[in-house]
Design a protein around this motif. Structure first.
Motif, PDB file in Angstrom:
ATOM      1  N   ALA A 197     -16.503 -52.475 -50.849  1.00 24.84           N
ATOM      2  CA  ALA A 197     -16.818 -52.407 -52.202  1.00 24.84           C
ATOM      3  C   ALA A 197     -17.280 -50.804 -52.401  1.00 24.84           C
ATOM      4  CB  ALA A 197     -18.047 -53.289 -52.440  1.00 24.84           C
ATOM      5  N   ILE A 198     -17.713 -50.233 -51.594  1.00 22.64           N
ATOM      6  CA  ILE A 198     -18.081 -48.948 -51.732  1.00 22.64           C
ATOM      7  C   ILE A 198     -16.847 -48.182 -51.327  1.00 22.64           C
ATOM      8  CG2 ILE A 198     -19.526 -46.925 -50.873  1.00 22.64           C
ATOM      9  CD1 ILE A 198     -21.315 -49.355 -51.944  1.00 22.64           C
ATOM     10  N   THR A 199     -16.018 -47.564 -52.413  1.00 21.15           N
ATOM     11  CA  THR A 199     -14.809 -47.291 -52.387  1.00 21.15           C
ATOM     12  C   THR A 199     -14.846 -45.732 -51.913  1.00 21.15           C
ATOM     13  OG1 THR A 199     -14.890 -46.451 -54.720  1.00 21.15           O
ATOM     14  CG2 THR A 199     -14.204 -48.708 -54.366  1.00 21.15           C
ATOM     15  N   LYS A 200     -13.388 -45.299 -51.572  1.00 24.91           N
ATOM     16  CA  LYS A 200     -13.332 -43.827 -51.291  1.00 24.91           C
ATOM     17  C   LYS A 200     -13.857 -42.723 -52.453  1.00 24.91           C
ATOM     18  CE  LYS A 200      -8.778 -41.251 -51.331  1.00 24.91           C
ATOM     19  NZ  LYS A 200      -8.917 -40.236 -50.524  1.00 24.91           N
ATOM     20  N   GLU A 201     -13.752 -43.141 -53.904  1.00 23.26           N
ATOM     21  CA  GLU A 201     -13.861 -42.292 -54.793  1.00 23.26           C
ATOM     22  C   GLU A 201     -15.534 -42.201 -55.014  1.00 23.26           C
ATOM     23  OE1 GLU A 201     -11.910 -44.966 -55.177  1.00 23.26           O
ATOM     24  OE2 GLU A 201     -10.047 -43.992 -55.583  1.00 23.26           O
ATOM     25  N   MET A 202     -16.289 -43.307 -54.716  1.00 17.99           N
ATOM     26  CA  MET A 202     -17.527 -43.329 -54.736  1.00 17.99           C
ATOM     27  C   MET A 202     -17.986 -42.181 -53.611  1.00 17.99           C
ATOM     28  SD  MET A 202     -17.994 -47.337 -55.339  1.00 17.99           S
ATOM     29  CE  MET A 202     -19.722 -47.649 -55.463  1.00 17.99           C
ATOM     30  N   LEU A 203     -17.580 -42.459 -52.387  1.00 16.48           N
ATOM     31  CA  LEU A 203     -18.081 -41.893 -51.047  1.00 16.48           C
ATOM     32  C   LEU A 203     -17.713 -40.400 -51.434  1.00 16.48           C
ATOM     33  CD1 LEU A 203     -16.382 -44.014 -48.335  1.00 16.48           C
ATOM     34  CD2 LEU A 203     -18.932 -43.901 -49.058  1.00 16.48           C
ATOM     35  N   GLU A 204     -16.731 -39.971 -51.971  1.00 13.55           N
ATOM     36  CA  GLU A 204     -16.100 -38.523 -52.243  1.00 13.55           C
ATOM     37  C   GLU A 204     -17.104 -37.694 -53.425  1.00 13.55           C
ATOM     38  OE1 GLU A 204     -11.870 -38.703 -52.873  1.00 13.55           O
ATOM     39  OE2 GLU A 204     -11.466 -38.361 -50.736  1.00 13.55           O
ATOM     40  N   LYS A 205     -17.424 -38.832 -54.406  1.00 13.39           N
ATOM     41  CA  LYS A 205     -18.283 -38.310 -55.350  1.00 13.39           C
ATOM     42  C   LYS A 205     -19.618 -37.942 -54.879  1.00 13.39           C
ATOM     43  CE  LYS A 205     -19.618 -39.166 -59.998  1.00 13.39           C
ATOM     44  NZ  LYS A 205     -20.088 -40.564 -60.769  1.00 13.39           N
ATOM     45  N   THR A 206     -20.239 -38.555 -54.107  1.00 15.69           N
ATOM     46  CA  THR A 206     -21.571 -38.593 -53.524  1.00 15.69           C
ATOM     47  C   THR A 206     -21.432 -37.208 -52.469  1.00 15.69           C
ATOM     48  OG1 THR A 206     -22.053 -40.747 -53.807  1.00 15.69           O
ATOM     49  CG2 THR A 206     -23.440 -39.606 -51.964  1.00 15.69           C
ATOM     50  N   LEU A 207     -20.395 -37.092 -51.463  1.00 19.30           N
ATOM     51  CA  LEU A 207     -20.343 -36.215 -50.476  1.00 19.30           C
ATOM     52  C   LEU A 207     -19.783 -35.036 -50.971  1.00 19.30           C
ATOM     53  CD1 LEU A 207     -19.399 -38.446 -47.369  1.00 19.30           C
ATOM     54  CD2 LEU A 207     -21.695 -37.562 -48.051  1.00 19.30           C
ATOM     55  N   ARG A 208     -18.988 -34.791 -52.086  1.00 17.55           N
ATOM     56  CA  ARG A 208     -18.379 -34.100 -52.573  1.00 17.55           C
ATOM     57  C   ARG A 208     -17.423 -33.157 -51.585  1.00 17.55           C
ATOM     58  NH1 ARG A 208     -21.959 -30.876 -56.789  1.00 17.55           N
ATOM     59  NH2 ARG A 208     -23.140 -32.424 -57.592  1.00 17.55           N
ATOM     60  N   LYS A 209     -16.841 -34.149 -50.818  1.00 11.71           N
ATOM     61  CA  LYS A 209     -15.892 -33.725 -49.849  1.00 11.71           C
ATOM     62  C   LYS A 209     -14.758 -34.919 -49.742  1.00 11.71           C
ATOM     63  CE  LYS A 209     -18.527 -33.118 -46.123  1.00 11.71           C
ATOM     64  NZ  LYS A 209     -19.063 -33.071 -44.595  1.00 11.71           N
ATOM     65  N   LYS A 210     -13.520 -34.570 -49.136  1.00 10.24           N
ATOM     66  CA  LYS A 210     -12.581 -35.498 -49.074  1.00 10.24           C
ATOM     67  C   LYS A 210     -12.645 -36.578 -47.795  1.00 10.24           C
ATOM     68  CE  LYS A 210      -8.713 -34.799 -51.344  1.00 10.24           C
ATOM     69  NZ  LYS A 210      -8.953 -35.937 -52.427  1.00 10.24           N
ATOM     70  N   VAL A 211     -12.587 -37.920 -48.409  1.00  6.14           N
ATOM     71  CA  VAL A 211     -12.946 -38.883 -47.259  1.00  6.14           C
ATOM     72  C   VAL A 211     -11.398 -39.504 -47.019  1.00  6.14           C
ATOM     73  CG1 VAL A 211     -13.758 -41.119 -47.266  1.00  6.14           C
ATOM     74  CG2 VAL A 211     -15.058 -39.394 -48.321  1.00  6.14           C
ATOM     75  N   SER A 212     -11.073 -39.858 -45.906  1.00  7.02           N
ATOM     76  CA  SER A 212      -9.609 -40.387 -45.661  1.00  7.02           C
ATOM     77  C   SER A 212      -9.669 -41.872 -45.431  1.00  7.02           C
ATOM     78  CB  SER A 212      -9.069 -39.458 -44.279  1.00  7.02           C
ATOM     79  OG  SER A 212      -9.833 -39.930 -43.188  1.00  7.02           O
ATOM     80  N   LEU A 213      -8.673 -42.559 -45.954  1.00  7.66           N
ATOM     81  CA  LEU A 213      -8.387 -44.124 -45.856  1.00  7.66           C
ATOM     82  C   LEU A 213      -8.105 -44.380 -44.198  1.00  7.66           C
ATOM     83  CD1 LEU A 213      -6.863 -44.635 -49.240  1.00  7.66           C
ATOM     84  CD2 LEU A 213      -9.106 -45.613 -48.340  1.00  7.66           C
ATOM     85  N   PRO A 214      -7.913 -45.533 -43.956  1.00  3.26           N
ATOM     86  CA  PRO A 214      -7.538 -46.067 -42.405  1.00  3.26           C
ATOM     87  C   PRO A 214      -6.092 -45.465 -42.223  1.00  3.26           C
ATOM     88  CG  PRO A 214      -8.453 -47.839 -43.694  1.00  3.26           C
ATOM     89  CD  PRO A 214      -8.592 -46.674 -44.592  1.00  3.26           C
ATOM     90  N   ALA A 215      -5.865 -44.689 -41.087  1.00  8.09           N
ATOM     91  CA  ALA A 215      -4.659 -44.630 -40.712  1.00  8.09           C
ATOM     92  C   ALA A 215      -3.877 -46.000 -40.689  1.00  8.09           C
ATOM     93  CB  ALA A 215      -4.477 -44.109 -39.244  1.00  8.09           C
ATOM     94  N   LYS A 216      -2.772 -46.176 -41.223  1.00 11.61           N
ATOM     95  CA  LYS A 216      -2.194 -47.519 -41.460  1.00 11.61           C
ATOM     96  C   LYS A 216      -1.918 -48.377 -40.012  1.00 11.61           C
ATOM     97  CE  LYS A 216      -1.196 -49.083 -45.631  1.00 11.61           C
ATOM     98  NZ  LYS A 216      -1.764 -50.316 -46.198  1.00 11.61           N
ATOM     99  N   PHE A 217      -3.117 -49.050 -39.608  1.00  5.88           N
ATOM    100  CA  PHE A 217      -2.963 -49.904 -38.493  1.00  5.88           C
ATOM    101  C   PHE A 217      -2.424 -49.292 -37.165  1.00  5.88           C
ATOM    102  CE2 PHE A 217      -1.299 -52.562 -42.232  1.00  5.88           C
ATOM    103  CZ  PHE A 217      -2.619 -52.982 -42.420  1.00  5.88           C
TER     104      PHE A 217
END
Ligand code: TXA
Ligand code: MG
Length: 316
Positions: A197-217
């Motif tokens: 529920a805490i999304t990539k966009e929310m994390l990036e907005k708070t940290l002001r840096k890129k956040v990566s999604l899971p490497a596909k399995f």
């Protein structure tokens, strides 16, 4: 309504009882804002072992430990500066931080990953927070379901998974989110190991840096990343507009569809509502005897990413 001898209303008295049971090493099922947790004293390896046994969970899949505050986490783990920023914004809440454990933390080594890191979360649920305060111990709690099965959002579903093998299941109607927490790891980059529920966009907005999604399995750093997981026990088909023979259809959006095989994830196309309905509907379709489940396309944004992540695994 049917009576279950191990389901108890979350009254003050029962919350205290659950706290004392957990402190003494007994495993109890308690709700969080995401899903039900199978909770045990994280300081006692005997309790942690019991959790693994009950779930039939592979030993290499570490457990999330729940704390009442960031201060409590700081006592046992090395807290990354970005973690402090995120905790100020999102905790208590559906987010889990993977951090190096400190020496002599007292935490059972059985909850850690192979790199001696611990996954820490402060749940945003009144009952769980009171239990943390009254038991005065950190609480290890994976989702309250058999390993590889779908998580539970209702006390009766916990009972269906474990029967009377657990002494106490606390019942509240207050599970707000319905999907497991976002799990993140800190390093030269910030990595999401499991979307939530805490999304990539929310994390990036708070940290002001890129956040990566899971490497596909590719790697199994968080075995929530293992492919066959979150399975309702019958085939699941993604991105479908129609049901298959003897199958149910989970619908997203305002369609005028009728029949006992039709289940609405959200008529108003709300991804939050769909997240909250997903696991209950997957269970319900199976219980009603359908042989497979087709699911409408779900937009891959916000919490939709977490829904698609779980559905992809459910589809195996
Ligand atoms: O919302 C939630 O997170 C729920 C509630 C009960 O808090 N808990 C939950 O736990 O979903 P579980 O065990 O079903 O999923 C925990 C995920 C798994 O993917 C596990 O591999 C990962 O977190 N994990 C736990 N400890 C870890 C660690 N030390 N390092 C990396 N991943 C970890
Ligand atoms: Mg789980």
């Amino acid at each position: 309504m049917k009576f279950y001898s191990n389901i108890f209303k979350a009254t003050k008295k029962n919350i205290l009882k659950a706290s004392l049971l957990i402190k003494s090493g007994t495993v109890v099922a308690i709700p969080t804002e995401t899903v039900y947790g199978l909770a045990g004293n994280a300081l006692k390896s005997s309790a942690v072992k019991k959790i693994y046994q009950l779930k039939k969970r592979p030993k290499h899949n570490p457990l999330i430990v729940h704390f009442s505050s960031l201060e409590a986490i700081k006592q046992i783990a090395v807290v990354h500066p970005d973690c402090i920023k995120l905790a100020k914004k999102f905790s208590p809440g559906p987010i889990t931080y993977v951090l190096p454990i400190k020496k002599n933390s007292g935490i059972s080594p059985l909850v850690l990953n192979s790199k001696k890191q611990i996954a820490c979360r402060i749940p945003n649920h009144k009952t769980f927070l009171s239990i943390l305060k009254q038991s005065e111990v950190p609480i290890a709690a994976p989702s309250a379901n058999m390993s590889n099965a779908v998580s539970t959002l209702r006390a009766v579903d916990v009972h269906k998974e474990f029967g009377s093998k657990i002494k106490m299941i606390l019942d509240t109607n207050k599970i707000k989110i319905g999907l497991e927490s976002t799990v993140i790891k800190f390093g030269s980059t910030i990595q999401i190991l499991r979307p939530g529920a805490i999304t990539k966009e929310m994390l990036e907005k708070t940290l002001r840096k890129k956040v990566s999604l899971p490497a596909k399995f590719k790697t199994i750093e968080a075995p929530g990343q293992m492919k066959k997981h979150y399975s309702p026990g019958i085939p699941v088909y993604l991105n479908q507009k129609k049901e298959k023979p003897n199958g149910a259809l989970l619908v997203f959006g305002r369609y005028k569809l009728k029949g006992r095989h039709i289940f609405y994830l959200s008529k108003k196309s709300s991804l939050e509502e769909a997240a909250k309905n997903l696991y209950v509907l997957l269970r319900t379709a199976k219980e009603k005897g359908f042989k497979n489940i087709s699911v409408h396309p779900i937009p891959n944004k916000g919490i939709g990413r977490a829904i698609n992540d779980r559905l992809t695994r459910a589809a195996g």
